[in-house]
Design a protein around this motif. Structure first.
Motif, PDB file in Angstrom:
ATOM      1  N   ARG A 122       6.870   4.233   0.390  1.00 27.72           N
ATOM      2  CA  ARG A 122       7.130   5.256   1.412  1.00 27.72           C
ATOM      3  C   ARG A 122       7.530   6.576   0.773  1.00 27.72           C
ATOM      4  NH1 ARG A 122       9.363   0.732   4.340  1.00 27.72           N
ATOM      5  NH2 ARG A 122      11.438   1.166   3.499  1.00 27.72           N
ATOM      6  N   ALA A 123       8.336   6.508  -0.273  1.00 22.27           N
ATOM      7  CA  ALA A 123       8.763   7.731  -0.957  1.00 22.27           C
ATOM      8  C   ALA A 123       7.576   8.433  -1.618  1.00 22.27           C
ATOM      9  CB  ALA A 123       9.831   7.409  -1.992  1.00 22.27           C
ATOM     10  N   ILE A 124       6.684   7.668  -2.204  1.00 28.04           N
ATOM     11  CA  ILE A 124       5.490   8.261  -2.821  1.00 28.04           C
ATOM     12  C   ILE A 124       4.619   8.915  -1.752  1.00 28.04           C
ATOM     13  CG2 ILE A 124       3.376   7.779  -4.128  1.00 28.04           C
ATOM     14  CD1 ILE A 124       4.924   5.359  -5.344  1.00 28.04           C
ATOM     15  N   SER A 125       4.450   8.240  -0.629  1.00 27.12           N
ATOM     16  CA  SER A 125       3.656   8.813   0.478  1.00 27.12           C
ATOM     17  C   SER A 125       4.243  10.134   0.934  1.00 27.12           C
ATOM     18  CB  SER A 125       3.604   7.824   1.648  1.00 27.12           C
ATOM     19  OG  SER A 125       2.915   6.648   1.292  1.00 27.12           O
ATOM     20  N   ARG A 126       5.567  10.181   1.094  1.00 29.17           N
ATOM     21  CA  ARG A 126       6.209  11.429   1.525  1.00 29.17           C
ATOM     22  C   ARG A 126       6.018  12.524   0.493  1.00 29.17           C
ATOM     23  NH1 ARG A 126      10.384   7.859   3.215  1.00 29.17           N
ATOM     24  NH2 ARG A 126      11.556   8.310   1.301  1.00 29.17           N
ATOM     25  N   THR A 127       6.132  12.174  -0.778  1.00 30.01           N
ATOM     26  CA  THR A 127       5.964  13.163  -1.847  1.00 30.01           C
ATOM     27  C   THR A 127       4.554  13.723  -1.857  1.00 30.01           C
ATOM     28  OG1 THR A 127       7.623  12.040  -3.206  1.00 30.01           O
ATOM     29  CG2 THR A 127       6.127  13.549  -4.328  1.00 30.01           C
ATOM     30  N   MET A 128       3.551  12.861  -1.700  1.00 30.49           N
ATOM     31  CA  MET A 128       2.166  13.308  -1.679  1.00 30.49           C
ATOM     32  C   MET A 128       1.904  14.163  -0.453  1.00 30.49           C
ATOM     33  SD  MET A 128       0.785  12.317  -4.455  1.00 30.49           S
ATOM     34  CE  MET A 128      -0.935  12.659  -4.064  1.00 30.49           C
ATOM     35  N   ASP A 129       2.471  13.769   0.679  1.00 28.54           N
ATOM     36  CA  ASP A 129       2.278  14.547   1.913  1.00 28.54           C
ATOM     37  C   ASP A 129       2.890  15.927   1.788  1.00 28.54           C
ATOM     38  OD1 ASP A 129       1.550  14.960   4.648  1.00 28.54           O
ATOM     39  OD2 ASP A 129       3.636  14.614   5.200  1.00 28.54           O
TER      40      ASP A 129
ATOM     41  N   PRO B 148       0.816  -1.212   0.000  1.00 33.20           N
ATOM     42  CA  PRO B 148       0.000   0.000   0.000  1.00 33.20           C
ATOM     43  C   PRO B 148       0.848   1.260   0.000  1.00 33.20           C
ATOM     44  CG  PRO B 148       0.162  -0.833   2.220  1.00 33.20           C
ATOM     45  CD  PRO B 148       0.911  -1.819   1.343  1.00 33.20           C
ATOM     46  N   VAL B 149       0.350   2.275  -0.655  1.00 36.69           N
ATOM     47  CA  VAL B 149       0.879   3.633  -0.509  1.00 36.69           C
ATOM     48  C   VAL B 149      -0.059   4.322   0.475  1.00 36.69           C
ATOM     49  CG1 VAL B 149       1.389   5.819  -1.665  1.00 36.69           C
ATOM     50  CG2 VAL B 149       1.742   3.640  -2.876  1.00 36.69           C
ATOM     51  N   LEU B 150       0.425   4.644   1.670  1.00 34.30           N
ATOM     52  CA  LEU B 150      -0.438   5.065   2.766  1.00 34.30           C
ATOM     53  C   LEU B 150      -0.461   6.574   2.959  1.00 34.30           C
ATOM     54  CD1 LEU B 150       0.626   2.373   5.386  1.00 34.30           C
ATOM     55  CD2 LEU B 150      -1.376   2.325   3.892  1.00 34.30           C
ATOM     56  N   ASP B 151      -1.613   7.073   3.428  1.00 38.58           N
ATOM     57  CA  ASP B 151      -1.697   8.474   3.813  1.00 38.58           C
ATOM     58  C   ASP B 151      -1.315   8.612   5.284  1.00 38.58           C
ATOM     59  OD1 ASP B 151      -3.890   7.689   5.337  1.00 38.58           O
ATOM     60  OD2 ASP B 151      -5.382   8.589   3.995  1.00 38.58           O
ATOM     61  N   GLN B 152      -1.467   9.795   5.845  1.00 36.90           N
ATOM     62  CA  GLN B 152      -1.035  10.030   7.228  1.00 36.90           C
ATOM     63  C   GLN B 152      -1.855   9.250   8.243  1.00 36.90           C
ATOM     64  OE1 GLN B 152      -1.310  14.390   7.163  1.00 36.90           O
ATOM     65  NE2 GLN B 152       0.920  14.478   7.306  1.00 36.90           N
ATOM     66  N   ARG B 153      -3.067   8.818   7.844  1.00 36.71           N
ATOM     67  CA  ARG B 153      -3.918   8.053   8.747  1.00 36.71           C
ATOM     68  C   ARG B 153      -3.703   6.550   8.613  1.00 36.71           C
ATOM     69  NH1 ARG B 153      -9.487  10.324   6.628  1.00 36.71           N
ATOM     70  NH2 ARG B 153      -8.323   9.857   4.711  1.00 36.71           N
ATOM     71  N   GLY B 154      -2.783   6.159   7.741  1.00 36.99           N
ATOM     72  CA  GLY B 154      -2.531   4.746   7.546  1.00 36.99           C
ATOM     73  C   GLY B 154      -3.494   4.070   6.613  1.00 36.99           C
ATOM     74  N   ARG B 155      -4.199   4.856   5.817  1.00 37.67           N
ATOM     75  CA  ARG B 155      -5.131   4.304   4.837  1.00 37.67           C
ATOM     76  C   ARG B 155      -4.513   4.358   3.449  1.00 37.67           C
ATOM     77  NH1 ARG B 155     -10.434   7.468   7.235  1.00 37.67           N
ATOM     78  NH2 ARG B 155     -10.567   6.283   9.196  1.00 37.67           N
ATOM     79  N   ALA B 156      -4.956   3.454   2.603  1.00 36.91           N
ATOM     80  CA  ALA B 156      -4.330   3.312   1.292  1.00 36.91           C
ATOM     81  C   ALA B 156      -4.757   4.429   0.338  1.00 36.91           C
ATOM     82  CB  ALA B 156      -4.685   1.967   0.679  1.00 36.91           C
ATOM     83  N   LEU B 157      -3.760   5.186  -0.132  1.00 37.01           N
ATOM     84  CA  LEU B 157      -3.977   6.096  -1.253  1.00 37.01           C
ATOM     85  C   LEU B 157      -3.999   5.310  -2.558  1.00 37.01           C
ATOM     86  CD1 LEU B 157      -1.420   8.915  -0.359  1.00 37.01           C
ATOM     87  CD2 LEU B 157      -3.913   9.149  -0.339  1.00 37.01           C
ATOM     88  N   ALA B 158      -3.175   4.267  -2.612  1.00 34.76           N
ATOM     89  CA  ALA B 158      -3.008   3.479  -3.831  1.00 34.76           C
ATOM     90  C   ALA B 158      -2.308   2.179  -3.480  1.00 34.76           C
ATOM     91  CB  ALA B 158      -2.177   4.262  -4.851  1.00 34.76           C
ATOM     92  N   ALA B 159      -2.201   1.325  -4.469  1.00 36.52           N
ATOM     93  CA  ALA B 159      -1.383   0.111  -4.344  1.00 36.52           C
ATOM     94  C   ALA B 159      -0.270   0.180  -5.375  1.00 36.52           C
ATOM     95  CB  ALA B 159      -2.230  -1.140  -4.578  1.00 36.52           C
ATOM     96  N   LEU B 160       0.919  -0.191  -4.963  1.00 39.31           N
ATOM     97  CA  LEU B 160       2.065  -0.284  -5.859  1.00 39.31           C
ATOM     98  C   LEU B 160       2.396  -1.762  -6.022  1.00 39.31           C
ATOM     99  CD1 LEU B 160       4.221   1.365  -7.425  1.00 39.31           C
ATOM    100  CD2 LEU B 160       5.627   1.270  -5.362  1.00 39.31           C
TER     101      LEU B 160
END
Length: 248
Positions: free
Chosen positions: A237-244, A202-214
């Motif tokens: 993790r890198a994608i999550s940080r970039t989106m955040d 999973p690509v996770l948001d700050q709440r630990g929910r899936a933004l997407a699947a890689l």
């Protein structure tokens, strides 16, 4: 908005025409469009002509039609999905270099997995997924990893509509989703193609929910699954940080 004699709004009929095209029907005659969109042939001819004038459809030399460039242009303008795909692409390329098989990014949409981006290499394993294609949730590692990291309300809403289909393949669904959540990835072999394994994180948001699947799709005999999972996790993790960072 004007309605047809059957009560359908023009927009409803236009959307049905667009939805008539899919991965197996990229080019269609007006007669085929009328049948697939459940429209009278005269209505289809008139609507197809108008949509062609607007650039939503393109008429080919053989008289068939395909989706027009206007749709591509509109789809590539800034949306949440496009922002996500843009942020993910450099990291997907890193995974693709390491794993050397298909790498893809997907989301849950309308009870299906929607492929946002896909990279492949010469000699890659068989993979029916295509960019903008839709696939069943319960037959893909990406779908199951998205379910495992969905909000509780979203999971329950999905199961209310698809419980019978999903549990036929996954009779211990909640236990399986909990296992996926705890180990941080999903891996399924021979669910769609008998000779391949799909691995997804999973690509996770700050709440630990899936933004997407890689995900990657590799041959069954692929002997570097642990390194594939590690590469996927690092990229996710890198994608999550970039989106955040982009939301600040």
């Amino acid at each position: 908005m004007a309605n047809s004699t059957s009560g359908d709004a023009v927009l409803d009929r236009a959307v049905r025409v667009l939805q008539a095209f899919d991965a197996h029907h990229a080019r269609l005659s007006v007669s085929a469009l009328a049948e697939r969109a459940a429209l009278p042939r005269t209505t289809a001819y008139r609507l197809v002509s108008q949509m062609t004038d607007l650039g939503l459809l393109t008429r080919l030399p053989d008289g068939t039609y395909r989706l027009g460039l206007m749709l591509w242009e509109m789809a590539t303008r800034s949306t949440d999905a496009q922002d996500l795909a843009t942020a993910a692409l450099p990291f997907m390329e890193d995974v693709n270099q390491v794993v050397r098989h298909s790498t893809q990014l997907s989301i849950l949409d309308g009870g299906e997995v929607l492929i946002l981006e896909r990279l492949s290499r010469p000699g890659h394993a068989v993979n029916p997924a295509r960019r903008a294609a839709r696939m069943p949730v319960h037959l893909t590692s990406m779908g199951m990893v998205l379910l495992a990291h969905a909000a509780a309300a979203d999971l329950e809403a999905y199961l209310a509509r698809h419980r019978e289909t999903v549990t036929a393949k996954h009779p211990e669904l909640r236990r399986e989703l909990d296992h996926i959540r705890r180990q941080g990835f999903a891996s399924f072999t021979s669910f769609i193609d008998p000779d391949t394994t799909g691995i997804s994180v999973p690509v996770l948001d700050q709440r630990g929910r899936a933004l997407a699947a890689l995900s990657v799709v590799v041959p069954i005999q692929y002997d570097a699954a642990p390194s594939a999972v590690m590469s996927l996790r690092t990229a996710a993790r890198a994608i999550s940080r970039t989106m955040d960072t982009g939301r600040r």
